[in-house]
Design a protein around this motif. Structure first.
Motif, PDB file in Angstrom:
ATOM      1  N   VAL A  56       0.867  -1.181   0.000  1.00  0.00           N
ATOM      2  CA  VAL A  56       0.000   0.000   0.000  1.00  0.00           C
ATOM      3  C   VAL A  56       0.898   1.224   0.000  1.00  0.00           C
ATOM      4  CG1 VAL A  56      -1.805   1.257   1.223  1.00  0.00           C
ATOM      5  CG2 VAL A  56      -1.756  -1.240   1.322  1.00  0.00           C
ATOM      6  N   GLN A  57       0.785   2.037  -1.051  1.00  0.00           N
ATOM      7  CA  GLN A  57       1.662   3.196  -1.188  1.00  0.00           C
ATOM      8  C   GLN A  57       0.843   4.463  -1.376  1.00  0.00           C
ATOM      9  OE1 GLN A  57       4.345   2.949  -4.487  1.00  0.00           O
ATOM     10  NE2 GLN A  57       5.431   4.798  -3.921  1.00  0.00           N
ATOM     11  N   LEU A  58       1.123   5.460  -0.559  1.00  0.00           N
ATOM     12  CA  LEU A  58       0.489   6.767  -0.687  1.00  0.00           C
ATOM     13  C   LEU A  58       1.188   7.516  -1.818  1.00  0.00           C
ATOM     14  CD1 LEU A  58      -1.547   8.813   0.414  1.00  0.00           C
ATOM     15  CD2 LEU A  58       0.191   9.534   2.042  1.00  0.00           C
ATOM     16  N   VAL A  59       0.428   7.854  -2.866  1.00  0.00           N
ATOM     17  CA  VAL A  59       0.998   8.490  -4.051  1.00  0.00           C
ATOM     18  C   VAL A  59       0.904  10.005  -3.969  1.00  0.00           C
ATOM     19  CG1 VAL A  59       0.828   8.673  -6.567  1.00  0.00           C
ATOM     20  CG2 VAL A  59       0.432   6.474  -5.452  1.00  0.00           C
ATOM     21  N   SER A  60      -0.245  10.515  -3.536  1.00  0.00           N
ATOM     22  CA  SER A  60      -0.415  11.964  -3.414  1.00  0.00           C
ATOM     23  C   SER A  60      -1.418  12.271  -2.315  1.00  0.00           C
ATOM     24  CB  SER A  60      -0.874  12.578  -4.736  1.00  0.00           C
ATOM     25  OG  SER A  60      -2.166  12.118  -5.076  1.00  0.00           O
ATOM     26  N   GLY A  61      -1.412  13.522  -1.866  1.00  0.00           N
ATOM     27  CA  GLY A  61      -2.312  13.959  -0.814  1.00  0.00           C
ATOM     28  C   GLY A  61      -1.714  13.809   0.565  1.00  0.00           C
ATOM     29  N   PHE A  62      -0.407  13.980   0.677  1.00  0.00           N
ATOM     30  CA  PHE A  62       0.282  13.782   1.955  1.00  0.00           C
ATOM     31  C   PHE A  62      -0.244  14.721   3.045  1.00  0.00           C
ATOM     32  CE2 PHE A  62       3.141  12.271  -1.325  1.00  0.00           C
ATOM     33  CZ  PHE A  62       3.479  11.012  -0.838  1.00  0.00           C
ATOM     34  N   THR A  63      -0.630  15.938   2.678  1.00  0.00           N
ATOM     35  CA  THR A  63      -1.135  16.897   3.662  1.00  0.00           C
ATOM     36  C   THR A  63      -2.578  17.299   3.360  1.00  0.00           C
ATOM     37  OG1 THR A  63      -0.246  18.756   2.388  1.00  0.00           O
ATOM     38  CG2 THR A  63       1.164  17.826   4.125  1.00  0.00           C
ATOM     39  N   ASN A  64      -3.262  16.506   2.583  1.00  0.00           N
ATOM     40  CA  ASN A  64      -4.611  16.801   2.126  1.00  0.00           C
ATOM     41  C   ASN A  64      -5.529  15.651   2.538  1.00  0.00           C
ATOM     42  OD1 ASN A  64      -6.932  17.163   0.398  1.00  0.00           O
ATOM     43  ND2 ASN A  64      -5.658  18.385  -0.959  1.00  0.00           N
ATOM     44  N   PRO A  65      -6.784  15.905   2.871  1.00  0.00           N
ATOM     45  CA  PRO A  65      -7.669  14.795   3.216  1.00  0.00           C
ATOM     46  C   PRO A  65      -8.025  13.917   2.014  1.00  0.00           C
ATOM     47  CG  PRO A  65      -8.850  16.874   3.352  1.00  0.00           C
ATOM     48  CD  PRO A  65      -7.415  17.206   3.108  1.00  0.00           C
ATOM     49  N   HIS A  66      -7.873  14.445   0.814  1.00  0.00           N
ATOM     50  CA  HIS A  66      -8.129  13.671  -0.396  1.00  0.00           C
ATOM     51  C   HIS A  66      -6.814  13.033  -0.833  1.00  0.00           C
ATOM     52  CE1 HIS A  66     -12.182  15.237  -0.788  1.00  0.00           C
ATOM     53  NE2 HIS A  66     -11.669  16.414  -0.422  1.00  0.00           N
ATOM     54  N   LYS A  67      -6.781  11.716  -0.826  1.00  0.00           N
ATOM     55  CA  LYS A  67      -5.536  10.993  -1.066  1.00  0.00           C
ATOM     56  C   LYS A  67      -5.673  10.027  -2.231  1.00  0.00           C
ATOM     57  CE  LYS A  67      -4.200  11.412   3.733  1.00  0.00           C
ATOM     58  NZ  LYS A  67      -3.349  12.548   3.578  1.00  0.00           N
ATOM     59  N   LYS A  68      -4.536   9.754  -2.845  1.00  0.00           N
ATOM     60  CA  LYS A  68      -4.449   8.789  -3.931  1.00  0.00           C
ATOM     61  C   LYS A  68      -3.474   7.717  -3.469  1.00  0.00           C
ATOM     62  CE  LYS A  68      -3.067   8.567  -8.792  1.00  0.00           C
ATOM     63  NZ  LYS A  68      -2.566   9.378  -9.917  1.00  0.00           N
ATOM     64  N   LEU A  69      -3.944   6.467  -3.467  1.00  0.00           N
ATOM     65  CA  LEU A  69      -3.117   5.351  -3.021  1.00  0.00           C
ATOM     66  C   LEU A  69      -3.014   4.304  -4.116  1.00  0.00           C
ATOM     67  CD1 LEU A  69      -5.087   5.962  -0.153  1.00  0.00           C
ATOM     68  CD2 LEU A  69      -2.997   4.860   0.571  1.00  0.00           C
ATOM     69  N   GLU A  70      -1.870   3.674  -4.175  1.00  0.00           N
ATOM     70  CA  GLU A  70      -1.642   2.575  -5.111  1.00  0.00           C
ATOM     71  C   GLU A  70      -1.629   1.288  -4.285  1.00  0.00           C
ATOM     72  OE1 GLU A  70      -1.561   0.984  -8.696  1.00  0.00           O
ATOM     73  OE2 GLU A  70      -1.500   3.159  -8.428  1.00  0.00           O
ATOM     74  N   ILE A  71      -2.525   0.363  -4.631  1.00  0.00           N
ATOM     75  CA  ILE A  71      -2.640  -0.909  -3.929  1.00  0.00           C
ATOM     76  C   ILE A  71      -2.100  -1.994  -4.846  1.00  0.00           C
ATOM     77  CG2 ILE A  71      -4.195  -2.501  -2.733  1.00  0.00           C
ATOM     78  CD1 ILE A  71      -4.238   0.331  -1.551  1.00  0.00           C
TER      79      ILE A  71
END
Length: 86
Positions: A56-71
Motif C-alpha cells: 500500500v503506497q500513498l501516491v499523493s495527498g500527503f497533507t490533504n484529506p483527499h488521497k491517492k493510493l496505489e494498492i
C-alpha cells in the motif's frame, strides 16, 4: 489498483465506507499531525485488504484529506471487498 479516498482523522472508530456522493471515505483514529494519520491509514488499509503494508503506497495527498493510493494486489479481490461496503 489506484484508490482515491477521503480521510477523516481523529475519529472514534476506524471505518471504511462510501459517502452519499459515492466517494470512498476512511475514518481513522490517528491524529493528523507529523504523518501519523498517513502511516496509520496505510496500516489500516493493508489490514482491510489482507496484504502487507509494503503493498500500500500513498501516491499523493500527503497533507490533504483527499488521497491517492496505489494498492499492489489483485484488482478483483480489492473490488470484491469494496463492493461489500455498498
Amino acid at each position: 489498483m489506484t484508490l482515491h479516498i477521503r480521510v477523516k482523522p481523529n475519529s472514534k472508530v476506524d471505518g471504511l465506507a462510501y459517502d452519499d456522493a459515492g466517494n470512498l471515505t476512511v475514518k481513522i483514529k490517528a491524529p493528523a499531525q507529523d504523518g501519523k494519520a498517513n502511516d496509520y491509514l496505510v496500516k489500516y488499509l493493508a489490514g482491510v485488504f489482507g496484504i502487507s503494508k509494503s503493498k500500500v503506497q500513498l501516491v499523493s495527498g500527503f497533507t490533504n484529506p483527499h488521497k491517492k493510493l496505489e494498492i499492489d494486489a489483485e484488482e478483483a479481490e480489492i473490488k470484491q471487498i469494496l463492493q461489500q461496503l455498498v
